[in-house]
Design a protein around this motif. Structure first.
Motif, PDB file in Angstrom:
ATOM      1  N   ARG A  41      51.242   2.322  27.552  1.00  0.00           N
ATOM      2  CA  ARG A  41      52.239   1.946  26.548  1.00  0.00           C
ATOM      3  C   ARG A  41      51.628   1.053  25.481  1.00  0.00           C
ATOM      4  NH1 ARG A  41      57.672   1.416  28.793  1.00  0.00           N
ATOM      5  NH2 ARG A  41      56.805  -0.156  30.180  1.00  0.00           N
ATOM      6  N   ARG A  42      50.707   0.200  25.863  1.00  0.00           N
ATOM      7  CA  ARG A  42      50.037  -0.648  24.868  1.00  0.00           C
ATOM      8  C   ARG A  42      49.316   0.215  23.840  1.00  0.00           C
ATOM      9  NH1 ARG A  42      49.984  -5.930  26.534  1.00  0.00           N
ATOM     10  NH2 ARG A  42      50.352  -6.298  28.768  1.00  0.00           N
ATOM     11  N   GLU A  43      48.642   1.273  24.312  1.00  0.00           N
ATOM     12  CA  GLU A  43      47.918   2.157  23.393  1.00  0.00           C
ATOM     13  C   GLU A  43      48.879   2.934  22.510  1.00  0.00           C
ATOM     14  OE1 GLU A  43      43.943   3.116  26.095  1.00  0.00           O
ATOM     15  OE2 GLU A  43      45.798   4.264  26.426  1.00  0.00           O
ATOM     16  N   VAL A  44      49.990   3.378  23.086  1.00  0.00           N
ATOM     17  CA  VAL A  44      50.996   4.096  22.299  1.00  0.00           C
ATOM     18  C   VAL A  44      51.548   3.183  21.205  1.00  0.00           C
ATOM     19  CG1 VAL A  44      53.306   5.118  22.376  1.00  0.00           C
ATOM     20  CG2 VAL A  44      51.646   5.686  24.136  1.00  0.00           C
ATOM     21  N   SER A  45      51.863   1.949  21.570  1.00  0.00           N
ATOM     22  CA  SER A  45      52.402   0.993  20.608  1.00  0.00           C
ATOM     23  C   SER A  45      51.415   0.736  19.478  1.00  0.00           C
ATOM     24  CB  SER A  45      52.746  -0.313  21.331  1.00  0.00           C
ATOM     25  OG  SER A  45      53.153  -1.295  20.421  1.00  0.00           O
ATOM     26  N   ALA A  46      50.134   0.569  19.828  1.00  0.00           N
ATOM     27  CA  ALA A  46      49.119   0.294  18.813  1.00  0.00           C
ATOM     28  C   ALA A  46      48.930   1.486  17.882  1.00  0.00           C
ATOM     29  CB  ALA A  46      47.800  -0.068  19.499  1.00  0.00           C
ATOM     30  N   ARG A  47      48.878   2.690  18.447  1.00  0.00           N
ATOM     31  CA  ARG A  47      48.664   3.882  17.615  1.00  0.00           C
ATOM     32  C   ARG A  47      49.840   4.140  16.686  1.00  0.00           C
ATOM     33  NH1 ARG A  47      45.447   8.705  20.742  1.00  0.00           N
ATOM     34  NH2 ARG A  47      43.937   7.421  21.864  1.00  0.00           N
ATOM     35  N   ALA A  48      51.062   3.833  17.149  1.00  0.00           N
ATOM     36  CA  ALA A  48      52.244   4.067  16.324  1.00  0.00           C
ATOM     37  C   ALA A  48      52.482   2.944  15.332  1.00  0.00           C
ATOM     38  CB  ALA A  48      53.478   4.230  17.215  1.00  0.00           C
ATOM     39  N   GLY A  49      51.770   1.819  15.524  1.00  0.00           N
ATOM     40  CA  GLY A  49      51.969   0.680  14.644  1.00  0.00           C
ATOM     41  C   GLY A  49      53.322   0.025  14.842  1.00  0.00           C
ATOM     42  N   VAL A  50      53.787   0.008  16.090  1.00  0.00           N
ATOM     43  CA  VAL A  50      55.110  -0.516  16.427  1.00  0.00           C
ATOM     44  C   VAL A  50      54.947  -1.632  17.445  1.00  0.00           C
ATOM     45  CG1 VAL A  50      57.307   0.048  17.538  1.00  0.00           C
ATOM     46  CG2 VAL A  50      56.275   1.662  15.940  1.00  0.00           C
ATOM     47  N   PRO A  51      55.699  -2.725  17.332  1.00  0.00           N
ATOM     48  CA  PRO A  51      55.595  -3.812  18.322  1.00  0.00           C
ATOM     49  C   PRO A  51      55.839  -3.313  19.740  1.00  0.00           C
ATOM     50  CG  PRO A  51      56.885  -4.520  16.425  1.00  0.00           C
ATOM     51  CD  PRO A  51      56.644  -3.047  16.255  1.00  0.00           C
ATOM     52  N   LEU A  52      55.096  -3.868  20.666  1.00  0.00           N
ATOM     53  CA  LEU A  52      55.196  -3.449  22.065  1.00  0.00           C
ATOM     54  C   LEU A  52      56.613  -3.651  22.608  1.00  0.00           C
ATOM     55  CD1 LEU A  52      53.795  -2.400  24.606  1.00  0.00           C
ATOM     56  CD2 LEU A  52      53.101  -4.760  25.113  1.00  0.00           C
ATOM     57  N   GLU A  53      57.262  -4.734  22.206  1.00  0.00           N
ATOM     58  CA  GLU A  53      58.619  -5.019  22.696  1.00  0.00           C
ATOM     59  C   GLU A  53      59.588  -3.919  22.268  1.00  0.00           C
ATOM     60  OE1 GLU A  53      61.442  -6.544  24.864  1.00  0.00           O
ATOM     61  OE2 GLU A  53      59.388  -7.317  24.826  1.00  0.00           O
ATOM     62  N   LEU A  54      59.437  -3.405  21.038  1.00  0.00           N
ATOM     63  CA  LEU A  54      60.300  -2.312  20.570  1.00  0.00           C
ATOM     64  C   LEU A  54      60.025  -1.046  21.367  1.00  0.00           C
ATOM     65  CD1 LEU A  54      62.360  -1.083  18.657  1.00  0.00           C
ATOM     66  CD2 LEU A  54      60.513  -0.705  16.996  1.00  0.00           C
ATOM     67  N   ALA A  55      58.758  -0.793  21.681  1.00  0.00           N
ATOM     68  CA  ALA A  55      58.413   0.377  22.484  1.00  0.00           C
ATOM     69  C   ALA A  55      59.065   0.291  23.860  1.00  0.00           C
ATOM     70  CB  ALA A  55      56.894   0.488  22.622  1.00  0.00           C
ATOM     71  N   ARG A  56      59.019  -0.889  24.465  1.00  0.00           N
ATOM     72  CA  ARG A  56      59.664  -1.076  25.767  1.00  0.00           C
ATOM     73  C   ARG A  56      61.166  -0.828  25.673  1.00  0.00           C
ATOM     74  NH1 ARG A  56      57.099  -6.322  26.049  1.00  0.00           N
ATOM     75  NH2 ARG A  56      55.070  -6.243  27.088  1.00  0.00           N
ATOM     76  N   GLU A  57      61.806  -1.359  24.615  1.00  0.00           N
ATOM     77  CA  GLU A  57      63.254  -1.255  24.460  1.00  0.00           C
ATOM     78  C   GLU A  57      63.689   0.206  24.272  1.00  0.00           C
ATOM     79  OE1 GLU A  57      67.269  -2.661  23.987  1.00  0.00           O
ATOM     80  OE2 GLU A  57      65.449  -3.289  25.019  1.00  0.00           O
ATOM     81  N   LEU A  58      62.981   0.942  23.431  1.00  0.00           N
ATOM     82  CA  LEU A  58      63.322   2.350  23.214  1.00  0.00           C
ATOM     83  C   LEU A  58      63.149   3.161  24.500  1.00  0.00           C
ATOM     84  CD1 LEU A  58      61.745   2.954  19.697  1.00  0.00           C
ATOM     85  CD2 LEU A  58      64.168   2.949  20.264  1.00  0.00           C
ATOM     86  N   TRP A  59      62.092   2.892  25.226  1.00  0.00           N
ATOM     87  CA  TRP A  59      61.837   3.587  26.491  1.00  0.00           C
ATOM     88  C   TRP A  59      62.980   3.334  27.471  1.00  0.00           C
ATOM     89  CZ3 TRP A  59      58.324   7.169  27.730  1.00  0.00           C
ATOM     90  CH2 TRP A  59      58.078   7.434  29.069  1.00  0.00           C
ATOM     91  N   ARG A  60      63.433   2.083  27.510  1.00  0.00           N
ATOM     92  CA  ARG A  60      64.525   1.717  28.423  1.00  0.00           C
ATOM     93  C   ARG A  60      65.837   2.359  27.991  1.00  0.00           C
ATOM     94  NH1 ARG A  60      68.547  -1.775  28.504  1.00  0.00           N
ATOM     95  NH2 ARG A  60      67.949  -2.672  26.485  1.00  0.00           N
TER      96      ARG A  60
END
Length: 346
Positions: free
Chosen positions: A26-45
């Motif tokens: 998820r860290r790599e996905v967040s970095a590649r998309a240029g999106v904060p990690l917390e937002l990535a976690r929230e959308l996944w949830r």
């Protein structure tokens, strides 16, 4: 041929569906998309996906693109702070239910293919391998059909909203219009007792047939099914006469001993409703539900507003189509002074 190991087969199916085997955290996905990690976690949830740690290798390039698109929609104001959680959560729930049903269907078809192959002397056919092959063949067609159905429904919903945008109704929040609608619940009579006598497969078949026939009646008369809730269907119509015709047709079929359609009862209310994420909310919906609980088998109850509109329509006709009768006053939770009308054909 030996049966495939479950884990290996699951990986193959996942690779077919997502385009690649999981190879990103998820860290790599967040970095590649240029999106904060917390937002990535929230959308996944919110989407309802299985929980994973930030460093678990569980993602693909498809997840990067999805996160990037989500960020773009946020920038366009589509996924604002007030609607993001509700909208994304609704997406997740809807697609999760659809995926569960489709997976069950694919597994059944794959098992049937393997069984037929075994009867034909091909004893080395693995049902899991058959499902993987079927997924690869079916997925592009299903994906294209789902996109078509979504765009068709989007066009219809947009047309209705534009056509009704000038009608009376209170102002709602942006994205949650308030429109005047006829709301109708139709409920199977004696569902609990009948369901106890049916095997699981029979119960599923019975409910599916009820949903199929009721949906057909609603669409044929110009209404819209909002949702099926077990033994009950919730529908709306732009005018009371449409809802009345739908309810009367269902009760007529339910009263016919030669028709397999179950006995039903219905309640119709007319007034403001809030349209939210494909559902309808508000007192009008609550009143329609209460009327349904009061209705006797094979009966349609309507509230005062629905009666007023139908009576006005009757006054314009040369020949009566409906009759109305006041039943005894009944008290239901939240509506102690609710006084309905019994609607019947003339």
């Amino acid at each position: 041929m030996e049966a495939s190991e479950p884990g290996v087969s699951a990986d193959r199916v996942e690779e077919l569906l997502l385009g690649h085997a999981p190879h990103l955290t998820r860290r790599e996905v967040s970095a590649r998309a240029g999106v904060p990690l917390e937002l990535a976690r929230e959308l996944w949830r919110l989407l309802g996906f299985a929980e994973t740690a930030d460093d678990d290798v569980a993602f693909t390039e498809a997840d990067v693109e999805a996160l990037r698109l989500s960020a773009e929609l946020t920038g366009l104001g589509i996924l604002g702070d007030d609607s993001q959680a509700a909208l994304v959560r609704t997406w997740g729930r809807s697609f999760a239910r659809l995926a569960e049903w489709q997976t069950t269907l694919l597994a059944r078809v794959a098992a049937e293919h393997a069984e037929r192959a075994g009867e034909a002397g091909q004893s080395d056919v693995d049902p899991v391998e058959a499902m993987a092959a079927l997924t690869a063949e079916v997925l592009p067609r299903v994906e294209q059909l789902q996109a078509y159905a979504w765009k068709r429904h989007l066009a219809g919903a947009s047309s209705r909203l534009l056509a009704l945008s000038g009608q009376p109704g209170e102002a709602g929040r942006p994205g949650e219009p308030v429109l005047v609608q006829a709301v109708c619940f139709v409920d199977i009579v004696g569902f609990t007792s009948r369901s106890k006598s049916l095997r699981e497969a029979e119960l599923v078949a019975w409910i599916e047939e009820f949903e199929h026939v009721s949906s057909s009646i609603v669409v044929e008369h110009g209404g819209r099914v909002i949702k099926n809730i077990g033994d009950e269907v919730l529908l709306v119509a732009d005018d009371v006469a449409t809802a009345a015709e739908i309810a009367l047709e269902m009760t007529r079929r339910g009263a016919d001993p030669d028709d397999a359609f179950p006995a039903v009862r219905a309640g119709i209310a007319h007034g403001d409703v809030v349209l939210r994420l494909g559902d309808v909310l508000g007192p009008t919906v609550n009143i329609a539900a209460r009327l349904t609980s009061l209705a006797r088998p094979g009966t349609v109850l309507v509230d005062d507003s629905a009666h007023e509109h139908l009576a006005a329509l009757e006054a314009e006709r040369e020949q009566a189509s409906y009759t109305f009768r006041r039943p005894q006053r009944a008290s239901v939770k939240g509506y102690s002074r609710l006084q309905p009308w019994v609607l019947r054909r003339a």
